[in-house]
Design an enzyme around this catalytic site. Structure first.
Site, mmCIF file in Angstrom:
data_model
loop_
_atom_site.group_PDB
_atom_site.id
_atom_site.type_symbol
_atom_site.label_atom_id
_atom_site.label_comp_id
_atom_site.label_asym_id
_atom_site.label_seq_id
_atom_site.Cartn_x
_atom_site.Cartn_y
_atom_site.Cartn_z
ATOM 1 N N ASP A 157 -79.755 45.295 44.685
ATOM 2 C CA ASP A 157 -78.580 46.326 44.431
ATOM 3 C C ASP A 157 -77.448 46.001 45.278
ATOM 4 O OD1 ASP A 157 -80.757 47.312 42.703
ATOM 5 O OD2 ASP A 157 -81.322 48.858 44.205
ATOM 6 N N ASP A 186 -80.109 42.881 40.126
ATOM 7 C CA ASP A 186 -80.653 44.161 39.513
ATOM 8 C C ASP A 186 -79.611 45.043 39.423
ATOM 9 O OD1 ASP A 186 -82.622 46.191 38.868
ATOM 10 O OD2 ASP A 186 -83.165 46.601 40.729
ATOM 11 N N ASP A 190 -77.531 51.947 42.598
ATOM 12 C CA ASP A 190 -78.894 52.466 42.274
ATOM 13 C C ASP A 190 -79.365 53.625 43.298
ATOM 14 O OD1 ASP A 190 -79.299 50.700 40.346
ATOM 15 O OD2 ASP A 190 -80.998 49.783 40.865
ATOM 16 N N ARG A 239 -77.515 50.731 31.422
ATOM 17 C CA ARG A 239 -77.623 51.471 32.544
ATOM 18 C C ARG A 239 -76.136 51.870 33.123
ATOM 19 N NH1 ARG A 239 -83.107 49.539 35.881
ATOM 20 N NH2 ARG A 239 -84.457 49.411 34.216
#
Length: 519
Positions: A157, A186, A190, A239
């Site tokens: 992240d 990733d 997040d 996302r």
């Protein structure tokens, strides 16, 4: 005057020579004030009121945290240069809990990290916030953080938060990767496991498989109260963000090239989605890849060249005509820009090293603050898909209003990584290219406009435009023809669409801006 601090790491010594003594301005702080949910719950002030230090290595950042009087002593850390694995070591102390290979903000509070000078780049190195509160991260670039391959950092992240985190403001940052999970990356942003009162504002998130999430699983629904505003998501697979439980306020963002899905509200999450601009994308809002329903309240959004999949057991797109299925309230005031000007406003304000400009809420921007920490642009990441802007080959742009801003656009084809909307975002660093040396690009309006002049501004790195035609896109009539680019005049024409048709070029052309004017 600087001091070198020798820090014991294992059996060796690392000299943290990049840590400066506190600067003269004892009350230095981030530029501006926290907005959205980060302004609630008592507000987010970071290191305001504390000392200020300068750091040019990750070890120096950790040293600054570890040499405070306590884990809550306010501090502003001004960062300049490239922070990477080679200069980021674990540092020990009573006021910190750090680790090598990641910027670790763990079990601390009252901290600001802000990029200054020529810019701060965290290269393949993530920023991890855990069990902490009152944190500001501003004016930095975080790029190419991996969870697999080498080197790895922060679970892949760019910025990650987890486990009882409160009041974080991330502002004017650039977060980017160079691919998706198969390439080792990733999420860009997040949060999971009890994170609340967070704002992500004026950020660029690009070139990643995953933009970010709130909640790591369908049972991790304890995070929320997060605001996303005036951000640009570009070339993201999904996302933007993925929401599980909680409330998210998503307004005045510009979404371009969302390849699989966008805002994915699921597992009881509620998203307030106001005055965003979605273009050249698929399934930009809904519940996807699960039967655990999420909800949304929509108003004022523009959907430009957005496609929608059919509903199914694990797929509930909000479109093609999105309507609200819940109501959401937020505990703060805010002013919305009209969605039609969001692309231009976001292009002028979002990302690191732009002078920390903000929107006035009236489709205009503030001037660069005199206290801005940016003094010169940073080197663009080598992995960025966008070229550096170039000087237009045209003479001075025509006077008057560029009617392309806030309009729509389409074309005959677009090369990978380019977008029709890039020709009307007031940003020469983005562009449209056809698939090959020929093709056409159009500007279109809901109501007829009278146009008598256009300005085709090429971006460096592409083939030079040769022969062209300018067409009334609504009727197909040729308005004028010629060769090259720049300002092109023709008899004033009332139309809902103007098309620039490239009939030849020395290579694949790059059109940075297609400006249209009434006179």
């Amino acid at each position: 005057m600087k001091r070198a601090l020798a820090i014991s790491i294992g059996t060796g010594l690392v000299a943290a020579a990049a840590l400066a003594l506190p600067l003269a301005q004892a009350n230095a702080a981030a530029v501006g004030s926290a907005t959205g949910f980060a302004a609630a719950n008592g507000g987010t002030t970071g290191g305001n009121g504390g000392t200020t230090v300068r750091a040019t290595t990750g070890t120096a950042i950790h040293t600054a945290l570890c040499t405070r009087a306590s884990a809550s002593t306010p501090i502003t850390i001004e960062v300049e240069g490239t922070i990477n694995h080679g200069n980021t070591a674990k540092v020990s102390g009573d006021s910190c809990n750090t680790a090598a290979g990641v910027i670790e903000l763990k079990e601390i509070s009252n901290v600001t990290i802000i990029g200054v000078g020529g810019g701060a780049i965290f290269d393949q190195l993530g920023i991890h916030i855990r069990d902490s509160s009152n944190i500001i991260i501003q004016n930095v670039t975080v790029r190419n953080v991996k969870k697999s391959g080498s080197p790895t950092s922060n679970g892949g992240d760019a910025i990650g938060m987890e486990s009882t985190v409160r009041n974080v403001w991330v502002d004017h940052v650039t977060l980017e990767a160079s691919g998706g999970e198969s390439e080792g990356y990733d999420g860009l942003f997040d949060v999971k496991n009890d994170v609340e009162y967070v704002t992500l504002s004026y950020a660029i998130l690009r070139n990643s498989g995953r933009g970010g999430l709130i909640g790591s699983s369908e049972t991790d629904t304890g995070s929320g109260n997060i605001t996303f505003h005036h951000n640009k998501y570009e070339n993201i697979d999904s996302r933007t963000p993925l929401l599980r439980g909680g409330i998210a306020h998503i307004y005045n963002n510009h979404y371009v090239s969302l390849n699989e899905s966008g805002i994915n509200s699921r597992a009881g999450a509620k998203a307030k989605v106001d005055n965003n601009y979605f273009e050249d994308s698929k399934d930009v809002l809904g519940t996807f890849y699960t039967d655990a329903a999420g909800y949304w309240q929509v108003s004022g959004n523009i959907f430009d060249n957005v496609t929608w999949s059919s509903p199914g057991t694990d797929n509930n797109p909000a479109g093609p005509n999105p309507v609200s299925n819940t109501t959401v309230s937020v505990p703060y005031s805010y002013t919305l820009d009209n969605a039609s000007c969001v692309p231009s406003i976001v292009a002028l304000t979002a990302g690191a090293n732009k002078g920390i400009k903000t929107s006035t809420g009236t489709c205009s921007t503030t001037s660069q603050p005199s206290s801005s920490p940016t003094t010169s642009p940073s080197t663009s990441p080598s992995t960025s898909a966008s070229p550096s802007p170039s000087t237009s080959t045209s003479p001075t742009s025509p006077s008057g209003t560029n009617l392309s801003i806030g309009a729509g656009s389409d074309g005959s084809s677009k090369a990978s990584g380019t977008s029709y909307g890039n020709v009307r975002d007031a940003n020469l660093a983005t562009y449209w290219s056809p698939n090959g040396t020929t093709g056409d690009i159009s500007i279109k309006w809901d109501a007829a406009k009278t146009i008598s002049r256009i300005n085709i501004r090429e971006t460096s790195g592409g083939g030079a435009i040769g022969a062209y035609q300018v067409l009334n896109g609504a009727t197909g009539a040729v308005l004028t023809s010629g060769s090259g680019s720049g300002v092109i005049s023709f008899t004033a024409t009332s139309t809902t669409k103007i098309t620039f048709k490239i009939n030849s070029a020395s290579g694949t052309p790059r059109v940075g801006e297609f400006e249209t004017y009434a006179s």
